[in-house]
Design a protein around this motif. Structure first.
Motif, PDB file in Angstrom:
ATOM      1  N   LYS A 184       0.816  -1.265   0.074  1.00  0.00           N
ATOM      2  CA  LYS A 184      -0.099   0.013   0.155  1.00  0.00           C
ATOM      3  C   LYS A 184       0.819   1.197  -0.147  1.00  0.00           C
ATOM      4  O   LYS A 184       1.956   1.336   0.376  1.00  0.00           O
ATOM      5  N   LYS A 185       0.300   2.378  -0.642  1.00  0.00           N
ATOM      6  CA  LYS A 185       0.980   3.807  -0.523  1.00  0.00           C
ATOM      7  C   LYS A 185       0.378   4.433   0.824  1.00  0.00           C
ATOM      8  O   LYS A 185      -0.406   4.635   0.989  1.00  0.00           O
ATOM      9  N   ILE A 186       1.769   4.923   1.540  1.00  0.00           N
ATOM     10  CA  ILE A 186       1.224   5.659   2.545  1.00  0.00           C
ATOM     11  C   ILE A 186       1.970   7.104   2.568  1.00  0.00           C
ATOM     12  O   ILE A 186       3.189   7.242   1.976  1.00  0.00           O
ATOM     13  N   GLY A 187       0.957   7.988   2.485  1.00  0.00           N
ATOM     14  CA  GLY A 187       1.609   9.561   2.685  1.00  0.00           C
ATOM     15  C   GLY A 187       1.738   9.992   3.996  1.00  0.00           C
ATOM     16  O   GLY A 187       0.856   9.912   4.600  1.00  0.00           O
ATOM     17  N   VAL A 188       2.733  10.599   4.156  1.00  0.00           N
ATOM     18  CA  VAL A 188       3.197  11.245   5.348  1.00  0.00           C
ATOM     19  C   VAL A 188       3.047  12.721   5.225  1.00  0.00           C
ATOM     20  O   VAL A 188       3.924  13.429   4.671  1.00  0.00           O
ATOM     21  N   HIS A 189       2.089  13.172   5.970  1.00  0.00           N
ATOM     22  CA  HIS A 189       1.807  14.798   5.800  1.00  0.00           C
ATOM     23  C   HIS A 189       2.615  15.708   6.990  1.00  0.00           C
ATOM     24  O   HIS A 189       2.142  15.527   8.065  1.00  0.00           O
ATOM     25  N   ALA A 190       3.708  16.138   6.461  1.00  0.00           N
ATOM     26  CA  ALA A 190       4.773  16.584   7.484  1.00  0.00           C
ATOM     27  C   ALA A 190       6.046  15.566   7.824  1.00  0.00           C
ATOM     28  O   ALA A 190       5.577  14.687   8.304  1.00  0.00           O
ATOM     29  N   TYR A 191       6.967  16.028   7.240  1.00  0.00           N
ATOM     30  CA  TYR A 191       7.977  14.702   7.404  1.00  0.00           C
ATOM     31  C   TYR A 191       9.367  15.330   8.355  1.00  0.00           C
ATOM     32  O   TYR A 191      10.285  14.780   8.086  1.00  0.00           O
ATOM     33  N   GLY A 192       8.804  15.501   9.804  1.00  0.00           N
ATOM     34  CA  GLY A 192       9.777  15.602  10.612  1.00  0.00           C
ATOM     35  C   GLY A 192      10.199  14.472  11.520  1.00  0.00           C
ATOM     36  O   GLY A 192      10.111  13.558  10.977  1.00  0.00           O
ATOM     37  N   MET A 207       5.546  -1.153   2.836  1.00  0.00           N
ATOM     38  CA  MET A 207       4.750   0.149   2.068  1.00  0.00           C
ATOM     39  C   MET A 207       5.525   0.904   1.305  1.00  0.00           C
ATOM     40  O   MET A 207       6.686   1.078   1.422  1.00  0.00           O
ATOM     41  N   GLU A 208       4.917   1.496   0.365  1.00  0.00           N
ATOM     42  CA  GLU A 208       5.820   2.637  -0.419  1.00  0.00           C
ATOM     43  C   GLU A 208       5.255   4.109   0.313  1.00  0.00           C
ATOM     44  O   GLU A 208       4.246   4.142   0.538  1.00  0.00           O
ATOM     45  N   VAL A 209       6.434   4.645   0.514  1.00  0.00           N
ATOM     46  CA  VAL A 209       6.229   5.820   1.621  1.00  0.00           C
ATOM     47  C   VAL A 209       6.703   6.965   0.656  1.00  0.00           C
ATOM     48  O   VAL A 209       7.606   7.470  -0.110  1.00  0.00           O
ATOM     49  N   TYR A 210       5.716   7.987   0.850  1.00  0.00           N
ATOM     50  CA  TYR A 210       5.667   9.339   0.131  1.00  0.00           C
ATOM     51  C   TYR A 210       5.410  10.267   1.289  1.00  0.00           C
ATOM     52  O   TYR A 210       4.803  10.097   2.270  1.00  0.00           O
ATOM     53  N   MET A 216      10.614  21.392   3.972  1.00  0.00           N
ATOM     54  CA  MET A 216      11.837  20.340   3.557  1.00  0.00           C
ATOM     55  C   MET A 216      12.097  20.330   2.130  1.00  0.00           C
ATOM     56  O   MET A 216      11.378  20.439   1.324  1.00  0.00           O
ATOM     57  N   THR A 217      13.426  20.052   1.606  1.00  0.00           N
ATOM     58  CA  THR A 217      13.760  20.168   0.391  1.00  0.00           C
ATOM     59  C   THR A 217      13.524  18.650  -0.267  1.00  0.00           C
ATOM     60  O   THR A 217      13.461  17.719   0.672  1.00  0.00           O
ATOM     61  N   ASP A 218      13.632  18.410  -1.663  1.00  0.00           N
ATOM     62  CA  ASP A 218      13.507  16.952  -2.039  1.00  0.00           C
ATOM     63  C   ASP A 218      14.487  16.367  -1.551  1.00  0.00           C
ATOM     64  O   ASP A 218      14.252  15.100  -1.222  1.00  0.00           O
ATOM     65  N   GLU A 219      15.490  16.760  -1.496  1.00  0.00           N
ATOM     66  CA  GLU A 219      16.944  15.952  -1.051  1.00  0.00           C
ATOM     67  C   GLU A 219      16.773  15.692   0.304  1.00  0.00           C
ATOM     68  O   GLU A 219      17.470  14.571   0.583  1.00  0.00           O
ATOM     69  N   GLN A 220      16.285  16.296   1.104  1.00  0.00           N
ATOM     70  CA  GLN A 220      15.958  16.135   2.613  1.00  0.00           C
ATOM     71  C   GLN A 220      15.147  14.938   2.648  1.00  0.00           C
ATOM     72  O   GLN A 220      15.318  14.080   3.477  1.00  0.00           O
ATOM     73  N   ILE A 221      13.859  15.040   2.188  1.00  0.00           N
ATOM     74  CA  ILE A 221      12.962  13.963   2.276  1.00  0.00           C
ATOM     75  C   ILE A 221      13.654  12.506   1.874  1.00  0.00           C
ATOM     76  O   ILE A 221      13.348  11.650   2.255  1.00  0.00           O
ATOM     77  N   LYS A 222      14.262  12.857   0.538  1.00  0.00           N
ATOM     78  CA  LYS A 222      14.729  11.538  -0.242  1.00  0.00           C
ATOM     79  C   LYS A 222      15.798  10.918   1.037  1.00  0.00           C
ATOM     80  O   LYS A 222      15.743   9.661   1.229  1.00  0.00           O
ATOM     81  N   ALA A 223      16.804  11.683   1.455  1.00  0.00           N
ATOM     82  CA  ALA A 223      17.674  11.351   2.365  1.00  0.00           C
ATOM     83  C   ALA A 223      16.926  10.697   3.798  1.00  0.00           C
ATOM     84  O   ALA A 223      17.802   9.848   4.249  1.00  0.00           O
ATOM     85  N   ALA A 224      15.754  11.042   3.977  1.00  0.00           N
ATOM     86  CA  ALA A 224      15.108  10.437   5.015  1.00  0.00           C
ATOM     87  C   ALA A 224      14.417   9.162   4.508  1.00  0.00           C
ATOM     88  O   ALA A 224      13.479   8.744   5.542  1.00  0.00           O
ATOM     89  N   GLY A 225      14.357   8.965   3.531  1.00  0.00           N
ATOM     90  CA  GLY A 225      13.754   7.539   2.979  1.00  0.00           C
ATOM     91  C   GLY A 225      12.571   7.726   2.533  1.00  0.00           C
ATOM     92  O   GLY A 225      12.050   6.639   2.592  1.00  0.00           O
ATOM     93  N   ALA A 226      11.969   8.927   1.931  1.00  0.00           N
ATOM     94  CA  ALA A 226      10.673   8.678   1.446  1.00  0.00           C
ATOM     95  C   ALA A 226      10.909   9.328  -0.085  1.00  0.00           C
ATOM     96  O   ALA A 226      11.691  10.088  -0.392  1.00  0.00           O
TER      97      ALA A 226
END
Length: 356
Positions: A184-192, A207-210, A216-226
């Motif tokens: 399943k796809k899970i969206g995390v609203h606020a990625y702190g 699960m697929e994590v979005y 946050m920048t795209d790079e920060q979110i990607k580095a944190a695994g989403a």
């Protein structure tokens, strides 16, 4: 900050009788869960021997402050702890803060009246991430520094997200076939801090994590695994599950509304371990009436909780705010709050200040 020494005498309850914790150059004794103003040096072998012998003699009995203080008359500190629990009126809190220099609160409401009454108050720390129970303007007006303890409860909240998600997916364990989270796809609203722990655990379920987080920048979110997304609308439209972790601000209150939630796919689940104020409660009820496939779980019951009785099997609310209610989170947040108070009073360190 760390445990300098720990003397325990375990009996049938399996609970520690006395613990010693070092906070920089100050040591605090704890009897059961209550910290006491006792200063014991790390090399004070005589004090250690006396308390060890006393624990053996007590055989698991509860110790009073006076009994412990009598053991260490030379170690008593000038600072004192005032513990207020299970009070029934705001007036009790107002009376308790009259002469305090610092406060640690959890769900207590530090209103303008409370701050006004605390004439000597210099710093207040909310042991947890959210701080909407502190009147920040009143703190600023009185020159009081308000802080939170970000990250200390994050794993506890994230684990509860999936405890509730599995409970719902398996039909509250009623014996009927449910669904799996895997794939399943899970969206995390606020990625702190909390959001990133949700992402970490979600991956364990396959699960697929979005994530969407405008700070946050795209790079920060990607580095944190989403996988980063660039709007709430985009995330809600594609994710089977959305986990909310936004704060309650003037901009976010009631922002989770009918139009946004109706974008979610068939069988969607909204998980709220943030604040009830971010939900447009009236519109969510309308959405659930219009969409029999939609489900909602939260660790805080909405004000209109009675209206959800018509949606049996599609909602769940914990009896009270439960995200941070673990022993580990309580210890983490409490120690962080104590450390921050000491750092502020001794060195003026206001790293986690949240008021202007």
């Amino acid at each position: 900050v760390g445990s300098e020494m720990c003397i325990r005498d375990r009996f049938s309850t399996g609970r520690p009788i006395i613990n010693f914790y070092q906070l920089k150059d100050v040591h605090y004794a704890m009897v059961e869960k209550y910290p006491l103003g006792i200063n014991i040096g790390p090399d004070d072998a005589d004090a250690v021997e006396r308390v060890s012998e006393f624990c053996k003699q007590m055989k698991g009995k509860r110790l009073s402050f006076e009994e412990v203080e009598a053991l260490f008359p030379e170690n008593t500190m000038d600072s004192q702890l005032a513990l207020l629990e299970k009070y029934t009126s705001p007036e009790e809190l107002i009376a308790a803060v009259a002469d305090v220099d610092a406060m640690i609160i959890r769900s207590d409401k530090a209103t303008k009246e409370v701050i006004d009454a605390a004439k000597k108050l210099k710093v207040i720390v909310r042991a947890g991430a959210g701080y909407d129970n502190i009147d920040l303007q009143a703190c600023t007006d009185h020159g009081v520094v308000a802080m939170n303890t970000p990250g200390q409860n994050s794993n506890a909240v994230a684990e509860l997200v999936f405890g509730m998600a599995v409970y719902l997916a398996r039909n509250f364990y009623n014996g009927k076939s449910g669904h799996e989270l895997k794939g399943k796809k899970i969206g995390v609203h606020a990625y702190g801090n909390v959001g990133q722990n949700v992402g970490r655990i979600a991956k364990g379920f396959g699960m697929e994590v979005y994530a969407f987080d405008p700070f946050m920048t795209d790079e920060q979110i990607k580095a944190a695994g989403a996988t980063p997304l660039h709007s709430a609308e985009e995330m809600y439209a594609m994710c089977d599950y959305v986990s909310l972790h936004i704060p309650a601000t003037e901009k976010t209150k009631k922002s989770i509304n009918y139009e946004l939630l109706n974008r979610m796919p068939k069988g969607a689940v909204l998980i709220n371990t943030a604040r009830k104020e971010v939900i447009n409660e009236e519109e969510l009820v309308k959405l659930m009436a219009d969409r029999p496939d939609f489900k909602y779980i939260s660790d805080i019951a909405p004000d209109n909780a009675a209206e959800y009785a018509q949606f049996e099997g599609r909602y769940f609310f914990t009896p009270k705010k439960m995200g941070a209610q673990t022993e580990e989170a309580n210890v983490n947040a409490g120690l962080a709050a104590a450390r921050q108070i000491v750092a502020f009073l001794e060195h003026g360190d206001a790293k986690f200040k949240v008021n202007k």
